[in-house]
Write a protein that holds these residues in place. Structure first.
Motif, PDB file in Angstrom:
ATOM      1  N   MET A  40       0.848  -1.168   0.000  1.00 37.58           N
ATOM      2  CA  MET A  40       0.000   0.000   0.000  1.00 37.58           C
ATOM      3  C   MET A  40       0.896   1.235   0.000  1.00 37.58           C
ATOM      4  SD  MET A  40      -2.756   1.302   2.818  1.00 37.58           S
ATOM      5  CE  MET A  40      -3.798  -0.089   2.524  1.00 37.58           C
ATOM      6  N   THR A  41       0.609   2.113  -0.914  1.00 38.36           N
ATOM      7  CA  THR A  41       1.413   3.323  -1.001  1.00 38.36           C
ATOM      8  C   THR A  41       0.873   4.387  -0.055  1.00 38.36           C
ATOM      9  OG1 THR A  41       0.063   4.259  -2.761  1.00 38.36           O
ATOM     10  CG2 THR A  41       1.881   2.814  -3.430  1.00 38.36           C
ATOM     11  N   ALA A  42       1.644   5.416   0.106  1.00 37.34           N
ATOM     12  CA  ALA A  42       1.236   6.515   0.984  1.00 37.34           C
ATOM     13  C   ALA A  42       0.015   7.242   0.419  1.00 37.34           C
ATOM     14  CB  ALA A  42       2.390   7.495   1.171  1.00 37.34           C
ATOM     15  N   ASN A  43      -0.076   7.311  -0.903  1.00 35.60           N
ATOM     16  CA  ASN A  43      -1.228   7.970  -1.518  1.00 35.60           C
ATOM     17  C   ASN A  43      -2.511   7.191  -1.270  1.00 35.60           C
ATOM     18  OD1 ASN A  43       0.304  10.056  -2.493  1.00 35.60           O
ATOM     19  ND2 ASN A  43       0.680   9.063  -4.473  1.00 35.60           N
ATOM     20  N   GLN A  44      -2.438   5.874  -1.328  1.00 33.56           N
ATOM     21  CA  GLN A  44      -3.622   5.058  -1.052  1.00 33.56           C
ATOM     22  C   GLN A  44      -4.064   5.208   0.397  1.00 33.56           C
ATOM     23  OE1 GLN A  44      -2.306   1.157  -2.181  1.00 33.56           O
ATOM     24  NE2 GLN A  44      -3.529   1.179  -4.068  1.00 33.56           N
ATOM     25  N   LEU A  45      -3.111   5.186   1.299  1.00 32.52           N
ATOM     26  CA  LEU A  45      -3.439   5.344   2.715  1.00 32.52           C
ATOM     27  C   LEU A  45      -4.072   6.699   2.970  1.00 32.52           C
ATOM     28  CD1 LEU A  45      -3.312   4.191   5.563  1.00 32.52           C
ATOM     29  CD2 LEU A  45      -1.041   5.210   5.782  1.00 32.52           C
ATOM     30  N   GLN A  46      -3.534   7.734   2.364  1.00 36.18           N
ATOM     31  CA  GLN A  46      -4.100   9.065   2.525  1.00 36.18           C
ATOM     32  C   GLN A  46      -5.517   9.115   1.963  1.00 36.18           C
ATOM     33  OE1 GLN A  46      -1.922  12.127   0.504  1.00 36.18           O
ATOM     34  NE2 GLN A  46      -3.101  13.776   1.436  1.00 36.18           N
ATOM     35  N   LEU A  47      -5.749   8.478   0.836  1.00 33.72           N
ATOM     36  CA  LEU A  47      -7.078   8.437   0.237  1.00 33.72           C
ATOM     37  C   LEU A  47      -8.070   7.727   1.148  1.00 33.72           C
ATOM     38  CD1 LEU A  47      -8.916   8.871  -2.295  1.00 33.72           C
ATOM     39  CD2 LEU A  47      -8.224   6.564  -2.964  1.00 33.72           C
ATOM     40  N   TYR A  48      -7.685   6.601   1.718  1.00 29.03           N
ATOM     41  CA  TYR A  48      -8.572   5.853   2.607  1.00 29.03           C
ATOM     42  C   TYR A  48      -8.888   6.635   3.876  1.00 29.03           C
ATOM     43  CZ  TYR A  48      -7.691   1.781  -0.349  1.00 29.03           C
ATOM     44  OH  TYR A  48      -7.608   0.917  -1.389  1.00 29.03           O
ATOM     45  N   ILE A  49      -7.897   7.308   4.418  1.00 27.94           N
ATOM     46  CA  ILE A  49      -8.133   8.111   5.625  1.00 27.94           C
ATOM     47  C   ILE A  49      -9.065   9.282   5.308  1.00 27.94           C
ATOM     48  CG2 ILE A  49      -7.022   9.645   7.309  1.00 27.94           C
ATOM     49  CD1 ILE A  49      -4.627   7.745   7.226  1.00 27.94           C
TER      50      ILE A  49
ATOM     51  N   LEU B 288     -11.331   9.388   2.944  1.00 31.73           N
ATOM     52  CA  LEU B 288     -12.673   8.850   2.732  1.00 31.73           C
ATOM     53  C   LEU B 288     -13.350   8.531   4.063  1.00 31.73           C
ATOM     54  CD1 LEU B 288     -12.176   6.490  -0.339  1.00 31.73           C
ATOM     55  CD2 LEU B 288     -13.515   8.592  -0.236  1.00 31.73           C
ATOM     56  N   ALA B 289     -12.623   7.926   4.982  1.00 33.22           N
ATOM     57  CA  ALA B 289     -13.192   7.593   6.285  1.00 33.22           C
ATOM     58  C   ALA B 289     -13.588   8.853   7.044  1.00 33.22           C
ATOM     59  CB  ALA B 289     -12.196   6.769   7.096  1.00 33.22           C
ATOM     60  N   LEU B 290     -12.752   9.860   7.018  1.00 37.97           N
ATOM     61  CA  LEU B 290     -13.077  11.108   7.712  1.00 37.97           C
ATOM     62  C   LEU B 290     -14.253  11.827   7.071  1.00 37.97           C
ATOM     63  CD1 LEU B 290      -9.550  12.529   8.557  1.00 37.97           C
ATOM     64  CD2 LEU B 290     -11.241  11.600  10.123  1.00 37.97           C
ATOM     65  N   SER B 291     -14.333  11.814   5.743  1.00 41.80           N
ATOM     66  CA  SER B 291     -15.454  12.494   5.088  1.00 41.80           C
ATOM     67  C   SER B 291     -16.771  11.776   5.363  1.00 41.80           C
ATOM     68  CB  SER B 291     -15.211  12.611   3.588  1.00 41.80           C
ATOM     69  OG  SER B 291     -15.106  11.317   3.015  1.00 41.80           O
ATOM     70  N   ILE B 292     -16.760  10.447   5.395  1.00 44.28           N
ATOM     71  CA  ILE B 292     -17.977   9.707   5.736  1.00 44.28           C
ATOM     72  C   ILE B 292     -18.379   9.992   7.176  1.00 44.28           C
ATOM     73  CG2 ILE B 292     -18.883   7.371   6.117  1.00 44.28           C
ATOM     74  CD1 ILE B 292     -17.245   6.522   3.645  1.00 44.28           C
TER      75      ILE B 292
ATOM     76  N   LYS C  34      -8.605   1.394  14.149  1.00 44.88           N
ATOM     77  CA  LYS C  34      -8.870   0.024  13.674  1.00 44.88           C
ATOM     78  C   LYS C  34      -8.796  -0.058  12.154  1.00 44.88           C
ATOM     79  CE  LYS C  34     -11.738  -1.713  17.440  1.00 44.88           C
ATOM     80  NZ  LYS C  34     -13.052  -2.211  17.804  1.00 44.88           N
ATOM     81  N   ILE C  35      -9.279   0.964  11.465  1.00 42.81           N
ATOM     82  CA  ILE C  35      -9.221   0.967   9.996  1.00 42.81           C
ATOM     83  C   ILE C  35      -7.771   1.009   9.534  1.00 42.81           C
ATOM     84  CG2 ILE C  35      -9.707   2.395   7.964  1.00 42.81           C
ATOM     85  CD1 ILE C  35     -12.353   3.171   9.320  1.00 42.81           C
ATOM     86  N   ILE C  36      -6.955   1.854  10.162  1.00 42.16           N
ATOM     87  CA  ILE C  36      -5.547   1.954   9.783  1.00 42.16           C
ATOM     88  C   ILE C  36      -4.819   0.640  10.061  1.00 42.16           C
ATOM     89  CG2 ILE C  36      -3.374   3.133  10.314  1.00 42.16           C
ATOM     90  CD1 ILE C  36      -5.046   5.673  10.774  1.00 42.16           C
TER      91      ILE C  36
END
Length: 74
Positions: A1-10, A12-16, A67-69
């Motif tokens: 997992m790249t840093a960009n993917q991790l940033q995208l997932y975080i 998305l989780a925060l926006s939801i 937990k998501i991270i």
């Protein structure tokens, strides 16, 4: 997992999470229920219940994000 993917997932989780918090304040039916006070609780129990509710409101999203991270790194 790249840093960009991790940033995208975080993000998305925060926006939801923000949307879930903001929707009850936008809808007029739920806004009336949020503004009403309960008169039947004793003052001391109300104080401790408010502290418990506040701590739950603060720490639940933090624990879920952790937990998501952790789930992404397994």
């Amino acid at each position: 997992m790249t840093a960009n993917q991790l940033q995208l997932y975080i993000q998305l989780a925060l926006s939801i999470f923000v949307l879930v918090i903001a929707i009850p304040f936008i809808l007029p039916k739920t806004r009336n229920k949020l503004g009403t006070l309960r008169k039947n609780r004793h003052n001391r129990t109300s104080f401790w219940q408010n502290i418990a509710d506040g701590l739950e409101l603060i720490f639940t999203p933090i624990v879920l994000i952790i937990k998501i991270i952790i789930g992404f790194f397994h």
